[in-house]
Motif scaffolding. Structure first.
Motif, mmCIF file in Angstrom:
data_model
loop_
_atom_site.group_PDB
_atom_site.id
_atom_site.type_symbol
_atom_site.label_atom_id
_atom_site.label_comp_id
_atom_site.label_asym_id
_atom_site.label_seq_id
_atom_site.Cartn_x
_atom_site.Cartn_y
_atom_site.Cartn_z
ATOM 1 N N LEU A 23 12.202 -9.105 -24.158
ATOM 2 C CA LEU A 23 13.544 -9.674 -24.147
ATOM 3 C C LEU A 23 14.329 -9.413 -25.443
ATOM 4 C CD1 LEU A 23 15.539 -11.343 -22.442
ATOM 5 C CD2 LEU A 23 14.570 -13.386 -23.518
ATOM 6 N N PRO A 24 13.742 -9.590 -26.638
ATOM 7 C CA PRO A 24 14.509 -9.276 -27.847
ATOM 8 C C PRO A 24 14.997 -7.821 -27.896
ATOM 9 C CG PRO A 24 12.585 -10.564 -28.411
ATOM 10 C CD PRO A 24 12.446 -10.187 -26.963
ATOM 11 N N SER A 25 14.178 -6.897 -27.428
ATOM 12 C CA SER A 25 14.586 -5.491 -27.423
ATOM 13 C C SER A 25 15.712 -5.246 -26.427
ATOM 14 C CB SER A 25 13.399 -4.595 -27.099
ATOM 15 O OG SER A 25 12.414 -4.711 -28.091
ATOM 16 N N PHE A 26 15.621 -5.855 -25.251
ATOM 17 C CA PHE A 26 16.693 -5.722 -24.265
ATOM 18 C C PHE A 26 18.007 -6.266 -24.818
ATOM 19 C CE2 PHE A 26 13.241 -6.155 -20.826
ATOM 20 C CZ PHE A 26 13.061 -4.778 -20.779
ATOM 21 N N ILE A 27 17.946 -7.399 -25.497
ATOM 22 C CA ILE A 27 19.150 -7.991 -26.087
ATOM 23 C C ILE A 27 19.728 -7.071 -27.163
ATOM 24 C CG2 ILE A 27 20.001 -9.904 -27.504
ATOM 25 C CD1 ILE A 27 17.983 -11.698 -26.010
ATOM 26 N N ALA A 28 18.862 -6.542 -28.026
ATOM 27 C CA ALA A 28 19.323 -5.679 -29.114
ATOM 28 C C ALA A 28 19.997 -4.418 -28.591
ATOM 29 C CB ALA A 28 18.144 -5.309 -30.024
ATOM 30 N N PHE A 29 19.405 -3.783 -27.587
ATOM 31 C CA PHE A 29 20.010 -2.567 -27.052
ATOM 32 C C PHE A 29 21.282 -2.871 -26.266
ATOM 33 C CE2 PHE A 29 16.023 -0.701 -28.238
ATOM 34 C CZ PHE A 29 16.347 0.618 -28.517
ATOM 35 N N ASN A 30 21.323 -4.005 -25.598
ATOM 36 C CA ASN A 30 22.524 -4.383 -24.852
ATOM 37 C C ASN A 30 23.685 -4.694 -25.790
ATOM 38 O OD1 ASN A 30 23.961 -4.976 -22.478
ATOM 39 N ND2 ASN A 30 23.636 -7.159 -22.804
ATOM 40 N N ARG A 31 23.394 -5.313 -26.920
ATOM 41 C CA ARG A 31 24.435 -5.662 -27.895
ATOM 42 C C ARG A 31 24.720 -4.512 -28.855
ATOM 43 N NH1 ARG A 31 23.361 -10.625 -31.145
ATOM 44 N NH2 ARG A 31 25.603 -10.553 -31.424
ATOM 45 N N ASP A 32 24.008 -3.409 -28.751
ATOM 46 C CA ASP A 32 24.159 -2.238 -29.608
ATOM 47 C C ASP A 32 23.975 -2.609 -31.085
ATOM 48 O OD1 ASP A 32 24.475 0.515 -29.782
ATOM 49 O OD2 ASP A 32 26.619 0.358 -30.204
ATOM 50 N N VAL A 33 22.921 -3.377 -31.356
ATOM 51 C CA VAL A 33 22.606 -3.819 -32.701
ATOM 52 C C VAL A 33 22.193 -2.620 -33.539
ATOM 53 C CG1 VAL A 33 21.027 -5.275 -34.057
ATOM 54 C CG2 VAL A 33 21.917 -6.084 -31.869
ATOM 55 N N GLU A 34 22.625 -2.612 -34.789
ATOM 56 C CA GLU A 34 22.354 -1.479 -35.667
ATOM 57 C C GLU A 34 20.850 -1.231 -35.849
ATOM 58 O OE1 GLU A 34 23.299 -0.124 -40.276
ATOM 59 O OE2 GLU A 34 24.408 -1.764 -39.370
ATOM 60 N N LEU A 35 20.059 -2.284 -35.932
ATOM 61 C CA LEU A 35 18.617 -2.161 -36.154
ATOM 62 C C LEU A 35 17.812 -2.213 -34.862
ATOM 63 C CD1 LEU A 35 18.288 -4.583 -39.197
ATOM 64 C CD2 LEU A 35 18.298 -2.087 -39.241
ATOM 65 N N ARG A 36 18.376 -1.757 -33.756
ATOM 66 C CA ARG A 36 17.728 -1.919 -32.454
ATOM 67 C C ARG A 36 16.379 -1.212 -32.367
ATOM 68 N NH1 ARG A 36 22.428 0.770 -31.790
ATOM 69 N NH2 ARG A 36 22.315 2.957 -31.284
ATOM 70 N N VAL A 41 10.319 -1.769 -32.391
ATOM 71 C CA VAL A 41 9.003 -1.576 -33.004
ATOM 72 C C VAL A 41 8.367 -2.917 -33.349
ATOM 73 C CG1 VAL A 41 7.820 -0.663 -35.042
ATOM 74 C CG2 VAL A 41 9.514 0.739 -33.857
ATOM 75 N N ILE A 42 9.145 -3.820 -33.944
ATOM 76 C CA ILE A 42 8.634 -5.159 -34.250
ATOM 77 C C ILE A 42 8.207 -5.855 -32.971
ATOM 78 C CG2 ILE A 42 9.304 -7.465 -35.056
ATOM 79 C CD1 ILE A 42 11.080 -6.080 -37.142
ATOM 80 N N ASN A 43 9.028 -5.748 -31.944
ATOM 81 C CA ASN A 43 8.749 -6.410 -30.677
ATOM 82 C C ASN A 43 7.470 -5.872 -30.035
ATOM 83 O OD1 ASN A 43 10.672 -6.921 -27.619
ATOM 84 N ND2 ASN A 43 9.076 -8.131 -28.506
ATOM 85 N N ILE A 44 7.277 -4.577 -30.044
ATOM 86 C CA ILE A 44 6.101 -3.988 -29.406
ATOM 87 C C ILE A 44 4.826 -4.287 -30.190
ATOM 88 C CG2 ILE A 44 4.955 -1.795 -28.870
ATOM 89 C CD1 ILE A 44 7.715 -0.757 -27.991
ATOM 90 N N PHE A 45 4.859 -4.110 -31.517
ATOM 91 C CA PHE A 45 3.635 -4.222 -32.295
ATOM 92 C C PHE A 45 3.338 -5.632 -32.801
ATOM 93 C CE2 PHE A 45 4.653 0.330 -32.695
ATOM 94 C CZ PHE A 45 3.485 0.829 -32.151
ATOM 95 N N LEU A 46 4.359 -6.451 -33.015
ATOM 96 C CA LEU A 46 4.135 -7.797 -33.534
ATOM 97 C C LEU A 46 4.551 -8.890 -32.557
ATOM 98 C CD1 LEU A 46 5.418 -7.236 -37.191
ATOM 99 C CD2 LEU A 46 3.064 -7.194 -36.362
ATOM 100 N N GLY A 47 5.076 -8.494 -31.409
ATOM 101 C CA GLY A 47 5.573 -9.473 -30.450
ATOM 102 C C GLY A 47 4.501 -10.335 -29.828
ATOM 103 N N ALA A 48 3.249 -9.897 -29.861
ATOM 104 C CA ALA A 48 2.168 -10.692 -29.285
ATOM 105 C C ALA A 48 1.958 -11.977 -30.064
ATOM 106 C CB ALA A 48 0.885 -9.886 -29.227
ATOM 107 N N SER A 49 2.281 -11.936 -31.360
ATOM 108 C CA SER A 49 2.258 -13.183 -32.128
ATOM 109 C C SER A 49 3.620 -13.842 -31.938
ATOM 110 C CB SER A 49 2.002 -12.907 -33.610
ATOM 111 O OG SER A 49 3.130 -12.289 -34.200
#
Length: 72
Positions: A23-36, A41-49
């Protein structure tokens, strides 16, 4: 309770889990966030925590900094 879930029900549960996880990645890409891409990467590798997921969600939903030289 979960012993009666058939193949389609299991697939739907897994799909919903993946959507919530990313969900955070979907939001970032939908809002065209600069650090998407960083958020992805944070969401995939650290999102489990929970902390990694919350950091990604915060970065995806924070207000963008105003650009220099633009009028609001």
């Amino acid at each position: 309770m979960f012993g009666t879930i058939d193949g389609l029900g299991g697939f739907v549960l897994v799909l919903l889990g993946v959507i919530v996880y990313l969900l955070p990645s979907f939001i970032a890409f939908n809002r065209d966030v600069e650090l998407r891409w960083v958020i992805l990467v944070i969401n995939i590798f650290l999102g489990a925590s929970l902390i990694g997921w919350l950091v990604a969600l915060y970065l995806a939903t924070r207000k963008p900094k105003p650009q220099l030289g633009t009028t609001a």
